[in-house]
Design an enzyme around this catalytic site. Structure first.
Site, PDB file in Angstrom:
ATOM      1  N   ASP A 498       0.754  -1.136   0.240  1.00  0.00           N
ATOM      2  CA  ASP A 498      -0.255  -0.139  -0.259  1.00  0.00           C
ATOM      3  C   ASP A 498       0.276   1.163   0.287  1.00  0.00           C
ATOM      4  OD1 ASP A 498      -2.758   1.774   0.231  1.00  0.00           O
ATOM      5  OD2 ASP A 498      -2.582   1.167   2.119  1.00  0.00           O
ATOM      6  N   ASP A 573      -9.287   4.163  -1.572  1.00  0.00           N
ATOM      7  CA  ASP A 573      -9.919   4.666  -0.440  1.00  0.00           C
ATOM      8  C   ASP A 573     -11.568   5.308  -0.624  1.00  0.00           C
ATOM      9  OD1 ASP A 573      -7.530   4.070   0.967  1.00  0.00           O
ATOM     10  OD2 ASP A 573      -6.920   5.767   1.400  1.00  0.00           O
TER      11      ASP A 573
END
Length: 901
Positions: A498, A573
């Site tokens: 990530d 997100d």
């Protein structure tokens, strides 16, 4: 120290509240975008220099000159050995220094094919099979034809830009034609970009005369069909960490895949713009002007109102692949033949994953795993976010929360489950942390312009960033995955990468400064969109070194063309709202045609707390997306499937069980994707290229050509409109069968389908045979030897075909032929089962039921024939179909079954 932590938390908090557009550039705030966009059309400044054409067996070269500043460039055109593909390269002839060329995106160096060249007075023609490229000298333009049809035109609008490297002119030097105030240094907010090499942008326009719609260039939270950028910013490709991204936006997100498709009723074509620098793309959808169309028709001139794109990159060279199709699938395959396909994943990775930021400790992990069993809900994988580490030091564990990680892993694997842990690229600057110490001592970090280790802020606080472009740094990073080094994990633990855009909380646009230096003395501006790709590659190399015969599983957020060879992706997100649910389909469709078949979205939304209805509908949608993971932000309420009450729990359980029942189909599709390069998740235009109504539909999708999926993604509805597309321009269509009831749908167009809270509108296409497993267990690993059900849905001619792929679901032995690949064909009331290749994988799995829908009448019985020996089988009604009970055949047998009337 407390003040430092407070400032970091404040920075992150302010950033995470919502998208602050002042943190991200517009085109007008980007000097090179501003310059390229201000180039006037139809006034090209480039022309071929006479007498410079060189003809070779597989390519041509020539020299281009800028007609104003007289700078000279080299042009090279190749027709590739692969079908219907050309490559165009333009570079400076004598640059002050080498310009960056992307070398890591392609799976291998493309092989040029043979060509023929015919010279004319003001142009020359390159012919390769049924394709040709007509190169016009002045103004410079290239027209690509397929079967004498103009398909792609390069620089037809005359927007080409190539800013040659130069020394900085003296103040007010009128001799330098670039006077933009941001050409030699640029400021944005409090950040300064030194631009030591000055302006070096490249740009080119591409027109698609046969197209009605343009699509591609992920990643954006926008519609599948690209919108006109007239009066707005262009689409931006600049890998960026964006919290709570907004919808219907052209702003950059986490990935950049510079491939764009143009599709019309007669053909599809594409361009792959191979450049890793910040890139903006203007889209001209070319709304047809009736008057200009009549004039063009009468005069016989080239179509001037064709849909077009203008690619603009900050640095690098012009390196373009032109893909001439002609069908959508042809074009998708041409692209993946260049950049590669995803390797076949392990079976458990395409089942359900349970994650959140963060599960608290070992007891929490054990509790969640146990509750899935208690409520008989299948789940294969638990995920660990950053809080599992010792103070955000990757390759470590928090010894208080996770004192016995090997025991925790063993407890999961004992019940058939797996663990995934996160490893981000930012490295905590702590001299007592071994990884930071070694990277510092060995010079493995990205450097500042003055040669020091670059330092930014991310989750650990002060952090430096591994330079994955350095082969030694990459090898060192990869070695950390060896069992001898990462001692608290096993070879079955897989990895999540990530924050690898890279995310730098205090950096310009929340990322790394463009003038920092990577291995090879390349500026970050040259390679920015490749950084996450190289991180994923390094992780892949680490997992392969750890266990060379186990297929790696890596999830990456940042990605570029070719990253699909190493990792899968998700949409980042997102928010717990209906719009983000809807965009999970749009975004994954666009990624799929750009090579990323293994795509999903955080089920339920990363930010926020979904209500029960949204939670249910998101699981129903996720059950039919390739990657299926529930994930949530640190500050959200717990949302495991049993939290919402019995009604929601049962609806979610049913959606998960449906996913598991189709795992044999998913596994077969993933295998076929690796072999053919064809996407798994597909827009309707893939198989219905003449149906204009289908071109822009992005609230439903195909899985191969077998299932049509139209999830319920609107709030509070009691019915949804499902579009059944036309196969030709005469409004003929396929037969479709509801997968739950096997009810037939034969009309073309929109059909209103009633839906209840547990309804997922999914339809199997008539003419297909789909393998399933209907004994659902706690994890897919425990279903390996369970029997199969075949669902046969007949077309109007009473025919159907399908495939089933079987192997050990874990190793690379399948690449050595240790697998079973089986072809099913139903015709004239008989099912024939034959292998494709040899049946080399031994398995006890068998066929326990065959369901047939679409028969005109019910047969009395069925006869199984194996090696000339017959056996009668029982046939029973099955709703609107029939079922053949327990044929009992092995998936390693060749046989046929005949229906008796």
């Amino acid at each position: 120290m407390r003040l430092t932590i407070f400032l970091l938390i404040l920075c992150v908090f302010e950033y995470a509240v919502s998208v602050d557009h002042t943190k991200f550039k517009t085109c007008e705030q980007s000097s090179f975008c501003r310059r390229c966009r201000n180039v006037k059309p139809n006034n090209s400044k480039f022309a071929l220099l006479p007498g410079t054409l060189n003809i070779y067996a597989d390519s041509v070269t020539a020299e281009l000159q800028h007609k104003i500043n007289k700078h000279v460039f080299t042009l090279k055109i190749e027709a590739l050995e692969q079908d219907n593909t050309f490559r165009l390269l333009v570079d400076e002839k004598t640059p002050l220094k080498s310009r960056y060329r992307v070398t890591d995106a392609l799976k291998s160096a493309p092989k040029p094919g043979s060509i023929k060249v015919q010279e004319g007075d003001a142009e020359f023609t390159i012919t390769s099979g049924a394709n040709k490229a007509v190169v016009i000298s002045d103004p410079f333009r290239i027209d690509f034809y397929q079967n004498d049809v103009l398909t792609v035109s390069v620089n037809a609008k005359g927007l080409m830009t190539f800013e040659h490297l130069r020394t900085k002119p003296a103040a007010n030097d009128a001799a330098d034609e670039i006077t933009d105030y941001g050409a030699w240094e640029e400021k944005f907010n409090a950040h300064h970009d030194s631009k030591p090499y000055g302006p070096e942008a490249v740009a080119l326009d591409f027109s698609f005369p046969e197209a009605d719609v343009l699509f591609g260039i992920p990643e954006h939270a926008d519609t599948f069909a690209l919108k006109s950028t007239a009066g707005t910013d262009p689409y931006r490709l600049y890998n960026t960490d964006v919290f709570e991204y907004i919808l219907d936006s052209k702003m950059a997100l986490y990935g950049s895949v510079p491939v764009l498709y143009g599709h019309g009723t007669q053909r599809t074509a594409a361009v792959y713009w191979q450049n890793a620098a910040e890139t903006w793309v203007d889209i001209d959808t070319a709304e047809k002007n009736v008057v200009s169309s009549i004039v063009n028709f009468v005069s016989g001139s080239r179509k001037t109102d064709a849909p077009a794109a203008h690619f603009m990159s900050e640095s690098g060279i012009i390196d373009v692949f032109v893909l001439l199709g002609p069908s959508p699938l042809d074009t998708f395959k041409q692209y993946t033949s260049l950049t590669g396909t995803a390797p076949l994943p392990q079976m458990w990775t395409i089942a359900y994953h349970q994650s959140r930021w963060n599960y608290n400790n070992e007891l929490d992990v054990a509790y969640v795993s146990r509750k899935f069993d208690e409520y008989d809900i299948p789940m294969d994988t638990m995920w660990m976010d950053i809080e599992h580490t010792d103070g955000k030091r990757y390759f470590t564990w928090d010894q208080y929360k996770f004192p016995n990680p090997l025991g925790m892993i063993k407890n999961l694997t004992a019940v058939g489950r797996h663990l995934v842990v996160i490893v981000d690229p930012h490295v905590k600057r702590d001299n007592h942390y071994f990884f930071h110490h070694d990277c510092t001592e060995r010079g493995y970090y990205v450097k500042t312009r003055d040669g020091n280790d670059y330092e930014g802020w991310c989750w650990p606080g002060a952090a430096s960033y591994t330079d994955f472009f350095n082969p030694e740094a990459r090898a060192y990073y990869a070695s950390q995955y060896l069992p001898a080094n990462y001692k608290a994990t096993t070879t079955d633990v897989m990895i999540w990468n990530d924050m690898n855009e890279p995310s730098v909380f205090n950096g310009p646009e929340v990322t790394m400064s463009k003038d920092v230096i990577h291995y090879g003395n390349w500026e970050h501006r040259d390679v920015h969109n490749l950084y996450g790709h190289m991180h994923a590659l390094s992780t892949f190399e680490g997992l392969m070194g750890r266990d060379p015969n186990q297929r790696p599983f890596i999830l990456t957020r940042s990605h570029f063309a070719g990253t699909q060879r190493y990792a899968l992706i998700w949409t980042g997100d997102n928010m717990a709202d209906w719009g983000h649910l809807q965009h999970s389909i749009k975004m994954c469709l666009t990624e799929a045609v750009a090579g990323f078949s293994f795509c999903g979205a955080d089920v339920g939304g990363f930010f926020g707390n979904p209500n029960a209805e949204l939670f249910e509908r998101w699981y129903q949608t996720g059950a039919f997306l390739p990657f299926f993971r529930g994930h949530a932000h640190l500050e959200t309420k717990r949302r495991e499937p049993w939290v919402y009450g019995e009604k929601t729990r049962l609806i979610v359980r049913e959606a998960l069980r449906k996913r598991y029942s189709y795992l044999p189909l998913w596994y077969t599709m993933f295998y076929e994707h690796e072999v053919t390069g064809e996407p798994i998740m597909r827009p309707l235009l893939t198989h219905y290229p003449k149906d204009k109504e289908a071109f822009a539909i992005d609230n439903e999708f195909l899985l191969q050509d077998r299932l049509l999926v139209r999830p319920v993604i609107e709030q509070g509805v009691k019915k949804v409109n499902v579009y059944f597309p036309a196969i030709d321009d005469k409004s003929n269509g396929d037969v479709w069968y509801n997968i739950d009831t096997l009810k037939r749908f034969t009309n073309v167009g929109y059909e209103s389908i009633p839906v209840e809270s547990d309804t997922i509108p999914v339809f199997q296409r008539g003419g297909t045979i789909i393998p399933k497993k209907e004994r659902i267990r706690r994890a897919s690993t425990l279903m390996k030897n369970d029997p199969y059900t075949l669902v046969i849905c007949l077309n109007r001619e009473g025919k159907a075909e399908g495939t089933l792929y079987v192997d050990d679901e874990k190793s690379f032995d399948y690449r050595n032929g240790i697998h079973n690949y089986i072809k099913f064909n139903f015709e004239n009331n008989k099912l024939d089962v034959n292998p494709i290749g040899k049946l080399k994988y031994k398995t006890p799995a068998w066929i326990e039921r065959i369901v047939i829908a679409g028969l005109e009448r019910v047969p009395k019985s069925a006869t199984l024939i194996i090696d000339g020996v017959s056996q009668e089988l029982e046939v029973l009604p099955h709703g609107e179909a029939i079922a053949i009970r327990k044929p009992g055949t092995s998936v390693q047998q060749i046989y046929n079954i005949r229906l008796n009337y």
